[in-house]
Design a protein around this motif. Structure first.
Motif, PDB file in Angstrom:
ATOM      1  N   GLY A 236      56.632  -8.192  33.265  1.00  0.00           N
ATOM      2  CA  GLY A 236      56.043  -9.307  32.209  1.00  0.00           C
ATOM      3  C   GLY A 236      56.760  -9.620  31.275  1.00  0.00           C
ATOM      4  O   GLY A 236      57.549  -8.982  30.782  1.00  0.00           O
ATOM      5  N   VAL A 237      56.819 -11.081  30.961  1.00  0.00           N
ATOM      6  CA  VAL A 237      57.692 -11.704  29.784  1.00  0.00           C
ATOM      7  C   VAL A 237      56.812 -12.528  28.963  1.00  0.00           C
ATOM      8  O   VAL A 237      56.091 -13.380  29.578  1.00  0.00           O
ATOM      9  CB  VAL A 237      59.021 -12.370  30.446  1.00  0.00           C
ATOM     10  N   ARG A 238      56.879 -12.265  27.581  1.00  0.00           N
ATOM     11  CA  ARG A 238      56.462 -13.092  26.642  1.00  0.00           C
ATOM     12  C   ARG A 238      57.204 -14.271  26.514  1.00  0.00           C
ATOM     13  O   ARG A 238      58.620 -14.313  26.361  1.00  0.00           O
ATOM     14  CB  ARG A 238      55.924 -12.357  25.493  1.00  0.00           C
ATOM     15  N   VAL A 239      56.617 -15.431  26.583  1.00  0.00           N
ATOM     16  CA  VAL A 239      57.124 -16.967  26.547  1.00  0.00           C
ATOM     17  C   VAL A 239      56.433 -17.561  25.214  1.00  0.00           C
ATOM     18  O   VAL A 239      55.425 -17.512  25.109  1.00  0.00           O
ATOM     19  CB  VAL A 239      57.095 -17.541  27.863  1.00  0.00           C
ATOM     20  N   LEU A 240      57.261 -18.472  24.640  1.00  0.00           N
ATOM     21  CA  LEU A 240      57.007 -19.420  23.512  1.00  0.00           C
ATOM     22  C   LEU A 240      56.122 -18.339  22.499  1.00  0.00           C
ATOM     23  O   LEU A 240      55.063 -18.899  21.955  1.00  0.00           O
ATOM     24  CB  LEU A 240      55.880 -20.410  24.564  1.00  0.00           C
ATOM     25  N   GLY A 241      56.766 -17.498  22.081  1.00  0.00           N
ATOM     26  CA  GLY A 241      56.176 -16.761  21.010  1.00  0.00           C
ATOM     27  C   GLY A 241      55.030 -15.853  21.325  1.00  0.00           C
ATOM     28  O   GLY A 241      54.106 -15.474  20.272  1.00  0.00           O
ATOM     29  N   GLY A 242      54.791 -15.757  22.839  1.00  0.00           N
ATOM     30  CA  GLY A 242      53.559 -14.910  23.103  1.00  0.00           C
ATOM     31  C   GLY A 242      52.344 -15.911  23.568  1.00  0.00           C
ATOM     32  O   GLY A 242      51.404 -15.367  23.927  1.00  0.00           O
ATOM     33  N   ALA A 243      52.669 -17.225  23.518  1.00  0.00           N
ATOM     34  CA  ALA A 243      51.590 -18.247  23.812  1.00  0.00           C
ATOM     35  C   ALA A 243      51.274 -18.058  25.227  1.00  0.00           C
ATOM     36  O   ALA A 243      50.154 -18.163  25.704  1.00  0.00           O
ATOM     37  CB  ALA A 243      51.985 -19.523  23.356  1.00  0.00           C
ATOM     38  N   LEU A 244      52.438 -17.789  26.004  1.00  0.00           N
ATOM     39  CA  LEU A 244      52.190 -17.485  27.503  1.00  0.00           C
ATOM     40  C   LEU A 244      52.698 -15.974  27.982  1.00  0.00           C
ATOM     41  O   LEU A 244      53.660 -15.810  27.305  1.00  0.00           O
ATOM     42  CB  LEU A 244      53.007 -18.653  28.245  1.00  0.00           C
ATOM     43  N   VAL A 245      52.095 -15.470  28.749  1.00  0.00           N
ATOM     44  CA  VAL A 245      52.500 -14.238  29.237  1.00  0.00           C
ATOM     45  C   VAL A 245      52.559 -14.209  30.680  1.00  0.00           C
ATOM     46  O   VAL A 245      51.859 -14.355  31.268  1.00  0.00           O
ATOM     47  CB  VAL A 245      51.739 -12.981  28.891  1.00  0.00           C
ATOM     48  N   VAL A 246      53.898 -14.177  31.126  1.00  0.00           N
ATOM     49  CA  VAL A 246      54.282 -14.203  32.510  1.00  0.00           C
ATOM     50  C   VAL A 246      54.421 -13.026  32.983  1.00  0.00           C
ATOM     51  O   VAL A 246      55.573 -12.326  33.099  1.00  0.00           O
ATOM     52  CB  VAL A 246      55.814 -14.952  32.649  1.00  0.00           C
ATOM     53  N   ASP A 247      53.336 -12.485  33.596  1.00  0.00           N
ATOM     54  CA  ASP A 247      53.553 -11.088  34.033  1.00  0.00           C
ATOM     55  C   ASP A 247      53.030 -11.116  35.461  1.00  0.00           C
ATOM     56  O   ASP A 247      52.573 -12.138  36.088  1.00  0.00           O
ATOM     57  CB  ASP A 247      52.537 -10.085  33.283  1.00  0.00           C
ATOM     58  N   PRO A 248      53.050  -9.889  36.297  1.00  0.00           N
ATOM     59  CA  PRO A 248      52.865 -10.020  37.701  1.00  0.00           C
ATOM     60  C   PRO A 248      51.187 -10.498  37.843  1.00  0.00           C
ATOM     61  O   PRO A 248      51.030 -11.230  38.966  1.00  0.00           O
ATOM     62  CB  PRO A 248      52.913  -8.473  38.153  1.00  0.00           C
ATOM     63  N   PHE A 249      50.292 -10.042  37.149  1.00  0.00           N
ATOM     64  CA  PHE A 249      48.971 -10.751  37.455  1.00  0.00           C
ATOM     65  C   PHE A 249      48.955 -12.295  37.309  1.00  0.00           C
ATOM     66  O   PHE A 249      48.415 -13.064  38.192  1.00  0.00           O
ATOM     67  CB  PHE A 249      47.884 -10.160  36.455  1.00  0.00           C
ATOM     68  N   GLY A 250      49.522 -12.764  36.138  1.00  0.00           N
ATOM     69  CA  GLY A 250      49.481 -14.185  35.900  1.00  0.00           C
ATOM     70  C   GLY A 250      50.319 -14.981  37.045  1.00  0.00           C
ATOM     71  O   GLY A 250      49.829 -15.998  37.429  1.00  0.00           O
ATOM     72  N   LEU A 251      51.407 -14.371  37.285  1.00  0.00           N
ATOM     73  CA  LEU A 251      52.299 -15.123  38.314  1.00  0.00           C
ATOM     74  C   LEU A 251      51.374 -14.985  39.667  1.00  0.00           C
ATOM     75  O   LEU A 251      51.421 -16.048  40.571  1.00  0.00           O
ATOM     76  CB  LEU A 251      53.536 -14.474  38.635  1.00  0.00           C
ATOM     77  N   ALA A 252      50.871 -13.877  40.098  1.00  0.00           N
ATOM     78  CA  ALA A 252      50.126 -13.781  41.263  1.00  0.00           C
ATOM     79  C   ALA A 252      48.904 -14.990  41.365  1.00  0.00           C
ATOM     80  O   ALA A 252      48.866 -15.671  42.398  1.00  0.00           O
ATOM     81  CB  ALA A 252      49.325 -12.482  41.426  1.00  0.00           C
ATOM     82  N   VAL A 253      47.997 -15.045  40.250  1.00  0.00           N
ATOM     83  CA  VAL A 253      47.029 -16.021  40.288  1.00  0.00           C
ATOM     84  C   VAL A 253      47.742 -17.351  40.230  1.00  0.00           C
ATOM     85  O   VAL A 253      47.041 -18.487  40.883  1.00  0.00           O
ATOM     86  CB  VAL A 253      46.290 -16.089  38.889  1.00  0.00           C
ATOM     87  N   GLN A 254      48.759 -17.849  39.653  1.00  0.00           N
ATOM     88  CA  GLN A 254      49.500 -19.127  39.963  1.00  0.00           C
ATOM     89  C   GLN A 254      49.820 -19.271  41.248  1.00  0.00           C
ATOM     90  O   GLN A 254      49.827 -20.486  41.795  1.00  0.00           O
ATOM     91  CB  GLN A 254      50.736 -19.124  38.871  1.00  0.00           C
ATOM     92  N   GLY A 255      50.388 -18.242  41.831  1.00  0.00           N
ATOM     93  CA  GLY A 255      50.736 -18.583  43.526  1.00  0.00           C
ATOM     94  C   GLY A 255      49.432 -18.961  44.116  1.00  0.00           C
ATOM     95  O   GLY A 255      49.444 -19.880  44.960  1.00  0.00           O
ATOM     96  N   ILE A 256      48.379 -18.283  43.888  1.00  0.00           N
ATOM     97  CA  ILE A 256      47.037 -18.526  44.685  1.00  0.00           C
ATOM     98  C   ILE A 256      46.650 -19.960  44.355  1.00  0.00           C
ATOM     99  O   ILE A 256      46.307 -20.575  45.360  1.00  0.00           O
ATOM    100  CB  ILE A 256      46.053 -17.301  44.251  1.00  0.00           C
TER     101      ILE A 256
END
Length: 598
Positions: free
Chosen positions: A73-93
């Motif tokens: 996971g990577v924090r983006v925009l000062g932590g407003a978004l967290v691009v981690d495996p779970f979030g990316l998986a849900v985005q893919g679905i």
């Protein structure tokens, strides 16, 4: 005087924002297309742009996966978004299901008409609306609205703070309120559904933001990581941990509204029935995936950090919601006679099964996350496919009764208002010459469909069997993993109730299959357009007082797909079968995705 501090420009990892930027950027371009592209080319440009944007977002998610998995996971925009495996998986679905739903939305079928009103703001049945139909106007604004909604859905499960989550909630909700009101047929029902959805959604949003305020009052921050830290390290207001529990419950209430869980489900049947059918499939699959992703993130990041006594109270609340949702969805679903309302209560029941997978959020095994991700994909494929089938099964009126010459114009307008959305010519008729009306949603109208269109009925039966959880379908594996995750944390009574609810739900799924394959088609009976079409306000308005209305002998026909719906149906059928027969690879990916970065 001290010198002013030098400005430090924020560092933004743009690469991790590409999936969201592609979708939202395409939505902005779609708005410009509406302003500058000529009418004759606008629809083609919008369809290509929407499909290309979703395909590009899916490609970028696949390319980002190895890097995000390696870094956890990577924090983006000062932590407003967290691009981690779970979030990316849900985005893919979400993107996969949105891509399939957009194919259905873009299809005009053999009637040469899509599912959307030519002028959304027109009064149903007015002369202005009838004129817009005759001139062939199209609502191509639908595609930018879908893209904006998808963009909000992609941000929703990847948010690192509650304020950004609220913004994402509104970004995904506002386009859905508009899309719900755009049905070409049953216009008053569609507008009523949109108003109910907007009004109840506003209340849910207010409860959500009030909960955010209470959480901020305790922790002094809306960032999930900071709230978690305040709970684990004894920060926040002394002796006020109950404040964060109350705020968390209110936040979860707003999220449970979006997934249609009881007792926050009252909007679901009316909205699913009144919205354009392609939009209903889009909402049922994609909104549920995004909202459960956000719900799970809040539970796993903040809920795990609650003191044991408060965590136990939260688990009890989830038990109550899960049991109530499963009972409401299955018991009330049994008595439904409208296909879209039946699928709506099925959606409510499935929301209960998904909540079952959440009760173990205090454990760190990841089995609950794996079960939820697999369930969202399996349920989404079956749902998009089922509503795609509903769009192709239509009512038709082959033999209009002759009316007086002075009422002829009003009659033609009434037929076009209740049916095809255009004049009763070759563009609005079925292959045997009958005028095509709206979707045949009453269960009795599906009798004998297996003989008229065996492949379409077979695909629909497969989707229903998957929703019922029959072995060798994706739904069986999804329910098995959900109940297994509950048993693993000692919630076996909840799993047992889920199995019993699934057994009850099999009844109304099998009832539809029996109607399609083992019940003969009823003989056509004369009835008026006002009786057959809930959107008959158009007939009454154009016919005028004392005007003669055509009596139509309504039957059921299956319209041909322009191609897009066929592609979506094929992919959904293959996905449901493969996930049921060979689920191991997807389950392994889901288990890898069960990683959160606070």
């Amino acid at each position: 005087m001290t010198p002013a501090a030098a400005f430090v420009a924020p560092v933004i990892e743009w690469a991790y924002l590409v999936p969201v930027l592609v979708v939202l950027g395409a939505g902005v371009v779609g708005v410009l297309v509406e302003a500058f592209v000529p009418d004759r080319a606008r629809r083609v440009v919008q369809v290509v742009l929407a499909l290309a944007a979703l395909a590009g977002a899916l490609t970028s998610i696949v390319l980002l996966w190895p890097d995000v998995l390696a870094q956890n996971g990577v924090r983006v925009l000062g932590g407003a978004l967290v691009v981690d495996p779970f979030g990316l998986a849900v985005q893919g679905i979400v993107v996969v299901l949105a891509l399939l739903a957009t194919l259905v939305i873009a299809d005009r079928t053999s009637t040469k008409q899509d599912a959307f009103a030519p002028t959304a703001a027109a009064v149903p049945g007015s002369a202005y609306e009838d004129l817009a139909r005759r001139r062939g106007l199209e609502q191509t604004e639908v595609f930018p609205l879908v893209l904006f909604a998808v963009g909000g859905m992609m941000i929703f499960p990847a948010t690192g703070d509650l304020l950004t989550m609220f913004v994402a909630l509104e970004v995904l909700s506002l386009p859905l309120y508009v899309l719900t009101a755009l049905a070409r047929r049953r216009r008053l029902l569609s507008q009523e559904a949109s108003f109910k959805y907007f009004l109840l959604g506003a209340f849910a949003s207010a409860i959500f933001i009030f909960g955010v305020a209470l959480v901020y009052g305790f922790a002094g921050s809306v960032r999930l990581a900071d709230v978690r830290g305040a709970l684990l390290e004894g920060g926040g207001l002394d002796g006020m941990t109950g404040l964060v529990l109350l705020g968390l419950v209110m936040v979860l209430t707003g999220l449970l509204f979006k997934v249609g869980a009881a007792p926050f489900h009252s909007w679901t049947p009316d909205v699913y029935q009144g919205a354009p059918t392609p939009v209903t499939g889009f909402m049922a699959a994609c909104t549920k995936a995004a909202a459960f992703g956000a719900l799970l993130r809040v539970l796993y990041v903040v809920g795990q950090a609650l003191p044991a006594d408060l965590q136990e109270k939260l688990v009890i609340a989830l038990w109550v919601v899960a049991i109530l949702t499963m009972i409401v969805g299955t018991v009330i679903g049994v008595i439904q006679t409208d296909m879209k309302r039946l699928l709506a209560y099925s959606s409510i029941a499935h929301a209960g099964f998904l909540v079952v997978a959440l009760v173990g959020f205090g454990e760190l095994s990841g089995f609950g996350v794996r079960a939820l991700l697999f369930y969202l994909l399996a349920y989404g494929l079956a749902t998009v496919g089922a509503f795609a089938v509903v769009t192709l099964v239509r009512e038709r009126a082959p033999q209009p009764v002759v009316v007086p010459a002075e009422a002829e114009l009003a009659t033609v307008g009434a037929v076009s208002g209740a049916g095809t959305g255009g004049s009763a010519d070759s563009s609005g008729t079925s292959p045997d010459g009958g005028v095509v009306l709206g979707e045949a949603t009453h269960l009795t109208e599906w009798a004998g469909l297996g003989k008229r269109s065996p492949w379409l009925a077979g695909a629909f039966a497969l989707f229903l069997l998957s929703m019922a959880g029959i072995p060798l379908t994706a739904g069986f594996i999804a329910k098995f993993t959900a109940f297994q995750s509950a048993v693993a944390v000692g919630a076996w009574p909840l799993a047992l109730i889920g199995v019993l609810a699934s057994a009850v739900a099999v009844f109304f799924y099998v009832r539809v299959i029996v109607l399609m394959f083992f019940t003969p088609s009823p003989s056509p009976s004369p009835s008026t357009g006002a009786d057959r079409e809930p959107g008959a306000e158009a007939t009454r308005a154009t016919g005028g007082p004392g005007g003669s209305v055509a009596a139509l002998a309504s039957r059921v026909t299956v319209v041909r797909s322009e191609g897009f719906t066929t592609i979506a149906l094929t992919i959904c059928v293959i996905g449901v079968i493969l996930l049921g027969v060979l689920p191991s690879s997807v389950l392994d990916l889901a288990f890898e995705a069960a990683k959160f970065r606070p």
